[in-house]
Design a protein around this motif. Structure first.
Motif, PDB file in Angstrom:
ATOM      1  N   ALA A 112      18.355 -16.801 -12.710  1.00 47.86           N
ATOM      2  CA  ALA A 112      17.781 -15.498 -12.394  1.00 47.86           C
ATOM      3  C   ALA A 112      17.367 -15.415 -10.927  1.00 47.86           C
ATOM      4  CB  ALA A 112      16.579 -15.231 -13.304  1.00 47.86           C
ATOM      5  N   VAL A 113      16.805 -16.489 -10.384  1.00 50.81           N
ATOM      6  CA  VAL A 113      16.360 -16.475  -8.985  1.00 50.81           C
ATOM      7  C   VAL A 113      17.555 -16.393  -8.039  1.00 50.81           C
ATOM      8  CG1 VAL A 113      15.196 -17.825  -7.207  1.00 50.81           C
ATOM      9  CG2 VAL A 113      14.200 -17.659  -9.480  1.00 50.81           C
ATOM     10  N   SER A 114      18.602 -17.156  -8.307  1.00 46.54           N
ATOM     11  CA  SER A 114      19.778 -17.115  -7.429  1.00 46.54           C
ATOM     12  C   SER A 114      20.445 -15.744  -7.451  1.00 46.54           C
ATOM     13  CB  SER A 114      20.768 -18.197  -7.853  1.00 46.54           C
ATOM     14  OG  SER A 114      21.158 -18.023  -9.209  1.00 46.54           O
ATOM     15  N   GLN A 115      20.499 -15.120  -8.608  1.00 50.61           N
ATOM     16  CA  GLN A 115      21.052 -13.766  -8.678  1.00 50.61           C
ATOM     17  C   GLN A 115      20.160 -12.771  -7.932  1.00 50.61           C
ATOM     18  OE1 GLN A 115      21.442 -13.108 -12.883  1.00 50.61           O
ATOM     19  NE2 GLN A 115      23.375 -14.255 -13.036  1.00 50.61           N
ATOM     20  N   LYS A 116      18.859 -12.977  -8.019  1.00 54.71           N
ATOM     21  CA  LYS A 116      17.932 -12.103  -7.290  1.00 54.71           C
ATOM     22  C   LYS A 116      18.092 -12.285  -5.778  1.00 54.71           C
ATOM     23  CE  LYS A 116      14.357  -9.283  -7.018  1.00 54.71           C
ATOM     24  NZ  LYS A 116      14.443  -7.866  -7.443  1.00 54.71           N
ATOM     25  N   ILE A 117      18.366 -13.497  -5.329  1.00 53.99           N
ATOM     26  CA  ILE A 117      18.579 -13.745  -3.894  1.00 53.99           C
ATOM     27  C   ILE A 117      19.796 -12.963  -3.404  1.00 53.99           C
ATOM     28  CG2 ILE A 117      19.225 -15.518  -2.224  1.00 53.99           C
ATOM     29  CD1 ILE A 117      17.496 -17.474  -3.753  1.00 53.99           C
ATOM     30  N   SER A 118      20.866 -12.964  -4.183  1.00 54.19           N
ATOM     31  CA  SER A 118      22.063 -12.212  -3.789  1.00 54.19           C
ATOM     32  C   SER A 118      21.768 -10.717  -3.705  1.00 54.19           C
ATOM     33  CB  SER A 118      23.201 -12.486  -4.779  1.00 54.19           C
ATOM     34  OG  SER A 118      23.564 -13.848  -4.779  1.00 54.19           O
ATOM     35  N   ASN A 119      21.021 -10.207  -4.689  1.00 52.00           N
ATOM     36  CA  ASN A 119      20.683  -8.777  -4.663  1.00 52.00           C
ATOM     37  C   ASN A 119      19.786  -8.437  -3.476  1.00 52.00           C
ATOM     38  OD1 ASN A 119      22.139  -8.469  -7.043  1.00 52.00           O
ATOM     39  ND2 ASN A 119      20.329  -8.755  -8.338  1.00 52.00           N
ATOM     40  N   LEU A 120      18.835  -9.310  -3.187  1.00 53.77           N
ATOM     41  CA  LEU A 120      17.919  -9.043  -2.082  1.00 53.77           C
ATOM     42  C   LEU A 120      18.631  -9.128  -0.735  1.00 53.77           C
ATOM     43  CD1 LEU A 120      15.011  -8.408  -1.267  1.00 53.77           C
ATOM     44  CD2 LEU A 120      14.541 -10.868  -1.285  1.00 53.77           C
TER      45      LEU A 120
ATOM     46  N   TRP B 107      24.793 -21.495 -12.993  1.00 52.23           N
ATOM     47  CA  TRP B 107      23.799 -21.260 -11.934  1.00 52.23           C
ATOM     48  C   TRP B 107      24.153 -22.010 -10.650  1.00 52.23           C
ATOM     49  CZ3 TRP B 107      21.265 -25.495 -10.050  1.00 52.23           C
ATOM     50  CH2 TRP B 107      20.970 -26.562 -10.886  1.00 52.23           C
ATOM     51  N   ALA B 108      24.945 -23.080 -10.736  1.00 57.00           N
ATOM     52  CA  ALA B 108      25.421 -23.740  -9.515  1.00 57.00           C
ATOM     53  C   ALA B 108      26.354 -22.808  -8.745  1.00 57.00           C
ATOM     54  CB  ALA B 108      26.118 -25.043  -9.862  1.00 57.00           C
ATOM     55  N   ARG B 109      27.261 -22.138  -9.460  1.00 50.15           N
ATOM     56  CA  ARG B 109      28.137 -21.165  -8.794  1.00 50.15           C
ATOM     57  C   ARG B 109      27.329 -19.991  -8.250  1.00 50.15           C
ATOM     58  NH1 ARG B 109      31.535 -22.499 -13.370  1.00 50.15           N
ATOM     59  NH2 ARG B 109      33.421 -23.596 -12.661  1.00 50.15           N
ATOM     60  N   SER B 110      26.262 -19.621  -8.966  1.00 53.95           N
ATOM     61  CA  SER B 110      25.422 -18.527  -8.490  1.00 53.95           C
ATOM     62  C   SER B 110      24.705 -18.898  -7.189  1.00 53.95           C
ATOM     63  CB  SER B 110      24.402 -18.151  -9.573  1.00 53.95           C
ATOM     64  OG  SER B 110      23.586 -17.075  -9.159  1.00 53.95           O
ATOM     65  N   ILE B 111      24.267 -20.138  -7.061  1.00 53.76           N
ATOM     66  CA  ILE B 111      23.638 -20.583  -5.812  1.00 53.76           C
ATOM     67  C   ILE B 111      24.661 -20.578  -4.670  1.00 53.76           C
ATOM     68  CG2 ILE B 111      22.589 -22.568  -4.659  1.00 53.76           C
ATOM     69  CD1 ILE B 111      21.167 -23.261  -7.200  1.00 53.76           C
TER      70      ILE B 111
ATOM     71  N   PHE C   6      11.971 -16.233   0.935  1.00 53.96           N
ATOM     72  CA  PHE C   6      11.571 -17.626   1.107  1.00 53.96           C
ATOM     73  C   PHE C   6      10.887 -18.180  -0.143  1.00 53.96           C
ATOM     74  CE2 PHE C   6      12.024 -16.674   5.665  1.00 53.96           C
ATOM     75  CZ  PHE C   6      12.762 -17.777   6.055  1.00 53.96           C
ATOM     76  N   ILE C   7      10.124 -17.350  -0.841  1.00 55.58           N
ATOM     77  CA  ILE C   7       9.471 -17.812  -2.074  1.00 55.58           C
ATOM     78  C   ILE C   7      10.512 -18.187  -3.120  1.00 55.58           C
ATOM     79  CG2 ILE C   7       8.099 -17.028  -4.038  1.00 55.58           C
ATOM     80  CD1 ILE C   7       6.317 -15.528  -2.149  1.00 55.58           C
ATOM     81  N   MET C   8      11.569 -17.402  -3.235  1.00 55.94           N
ATOM     82  CA  MET C   8      12.598 -17.684  -4.241  1.00 55.94           C
ATOM     83  C   MET C   8      13.405 -18.930  -3.888  1.00 55.94           C
ATOM     84  SD  MET C   8      13.996 -13.940  -5.464  1.00 55.94           S
ATOM     85  CE  MET C   8      14.427 -13.362  -3.823  1.00 55.94           C
ATOM     86  N   ILE C   9      13.788 -19.069  -2.613  1.00 55.67           N
ATOM     87  CA  ILE C   9      14.535 -20.274  -2.233  1.00 55.67           C
ATOM     88  C   ILE C   9      13.674 -21.516  -2.415  1.00 55.67           C
ATOM     89  CG2 ILE C   9      15.755 -21.417  -0.348  1.00 55.67           C
ATOM     90  CD1 ILE C   9      16.413 -18.691   0.807  1.00 55.67           C
TER      91      ILE C   9
END
Length: 391
Positions: free
Chosen positions: A275-283, A336-340, A305-308
């Motif tokens: 969920a965090v990695s997908q949120k990073i892409s959206n942000l 989730w590895a591919r998402s990162i 930075f908080i999510m990473i």
């Protein structure tokens, strides 16, 4: 001699005495007496009268009534204890006065103590106390509407799935309270500690039975999504703690620490990273379109930075333990590895805006590659995904 003056004969008495002396009659009388003496009521009455301790019927029934009354009172107390969580009290239970160390080391890159040291009896007491408080909160939310009898019956059943859902709602409500400054720091630390421990314990018990997995996934995904929304919140007003208003950064780091503690369980931790990695892409896409001078830009920058950092915490703290779990979901790990890796590509576009994003995510991917390298060489992970982590 006149025949009329003869004495009467004794023949009838002899015949009657012969009947009384009959062995069959004596045996019948003896059996009747034995049967009569064996009757329980008669035997007890005879024994009581012989001992001289016969009790009047009135005293006997008074004693019976007192025993029945004590039994009813005992059952009422047990029923009150069982319904204590549903009906609750009119005041919130007090908070323990001891200091909670749940948030010690918040924001530090130090792995926590390895789990598996055994549970103390205090843990069970805290679980029961937390469940009572969570049910009290649930009762407060349902005061405006009537609660069906069937719902009460289900609530009294110690259903672990229902307790898991209830504890997740309670944890989200706690996070809302820390953002609104309704809860003090001590009470938030104490209750969130109990909530996280209760969620992890309930989840382990449910997963061990291998039942209702889809429902459990829905509950956990909902918890991650709601906490993610609060961790990545954007303040409507540019407030500071000097004016007495909400300090968003402290609350956000508190929610990040909740994620970090919940990630002890592989079932939750992998879903948090996805969920965090997908949120990073959206942000990252949003940062391309937002004006750098917009009031929300600093908050979006801090959320990135908080999510990473959260991904780095979870990988450094738990990835080795996850790989050793029998229930480790390899397909979910590859997802989730591919998402990162996708998030890294999206952040490379923002390198002109802030090059630290790429530097930070590269450090996270490098740590992930080092941690999973032994498992990949042993054939436990997909080598294709591992090779992409090394690129």
């Amino acid at each position: 001699m006149n025949p009329a003056s003869r004495p009467p004969t004794a023949t009838p008495p002899a015949a009657s005495s012969s009947r009384i002396d009959s062995p069959s009659l004596k045996a019948a009388l003896a059996m009747a007496l034995m049967h009569y003496n064996r009757l329980p009521s008669r035997a007890a009455a005879a024994a009581a009268s012989a001992a001289g301790t016969s009790t009047p019927p009135l005293i006997h029934w008074k004693r019976k009534a007192k025993e029945r009354k004590r039994e009813i009172l005992r059952l009422r107390e047990e029923l009150k204890l069982l319904q204590d969580g549903v009906r609750g009290e009119e005041t919130e239970p007090p908070v323990a006065s001891c200091r909670c160390h749940f948030f010690d080391g918040c924001g530090d890159l130090q792995p926590p103590l390895p789990p598996g040291g055994g549970e103390h009896w205090v843990d069970e007491v805290l679980r029961r106390r937390f469940l009572r408080l969570a049910r009290w909160k649930e009762k407060r939310r349902r005061l405006d509407r009537s609660l069906p009898v069937s719902s009460l019956m289900e609530f009294n059943r110690e259903d672990e799935i229902q307790q898991l859902s209830l504890s997740t709602d309670f944890l989200v409500e706690l996070s809302d309270g820390i953002f609104a400054k309704r809860d003090s720091t001590s009470s938030f630390a104490t209750f969130s500690h109990q909530a996280v421990d209760f969620i992890l314990a309930s989840l382990r018990n449910i997963l061990s039975t291998k039942r209702e997995r889809e429902l459990v996934e829905e509950i956990i995904d909902g918890l991650v999504a709601r906490l993610m929304k609060r961790m990545c919140t954007i303040s409507e007003n540019n407030c500071t703690s000097d004016s007495g208003s909400v300090d968003w950064s402290d609350a956000q780091f508190s929610v990040q620490h909740l994620f970090r503690k919940l990630g002890q369980e592989e079932f939750i931790g992998q879903r948090i990273i996805l969920a965090v990695s997908q949120k990073i892409s959206n942000l990252s896409e949003m940062l391309l379109l937002v004006d750098p001078f917009d009031d929300s830009f600093p908050d979006m920058h801090g959320n990135m930075f908080i999510m990473i950092q959260l991904i780095e915490f979870l990988i450094s703290d738990y990835i080795k333990n996850w790989l050793c779990c029998e229930q480790f979901d390899k397909k979910f790990f590859e997802e989730w590895a591919r998402s990162i890796l996708k998030a890294r590509k999206d952040l490379e576009v923002l390198e002109n805006i802030n090059g630290l994003y790429v530097v930070y995510i590269e450090r996270v991917i490098g740590r992930l590659a080092r941690e999973v390298a032994p498992a990949a060489h042993q054939g436990k992970l997909n080598l294709d995904v591992f090779s992409k982590l090394l690129c």
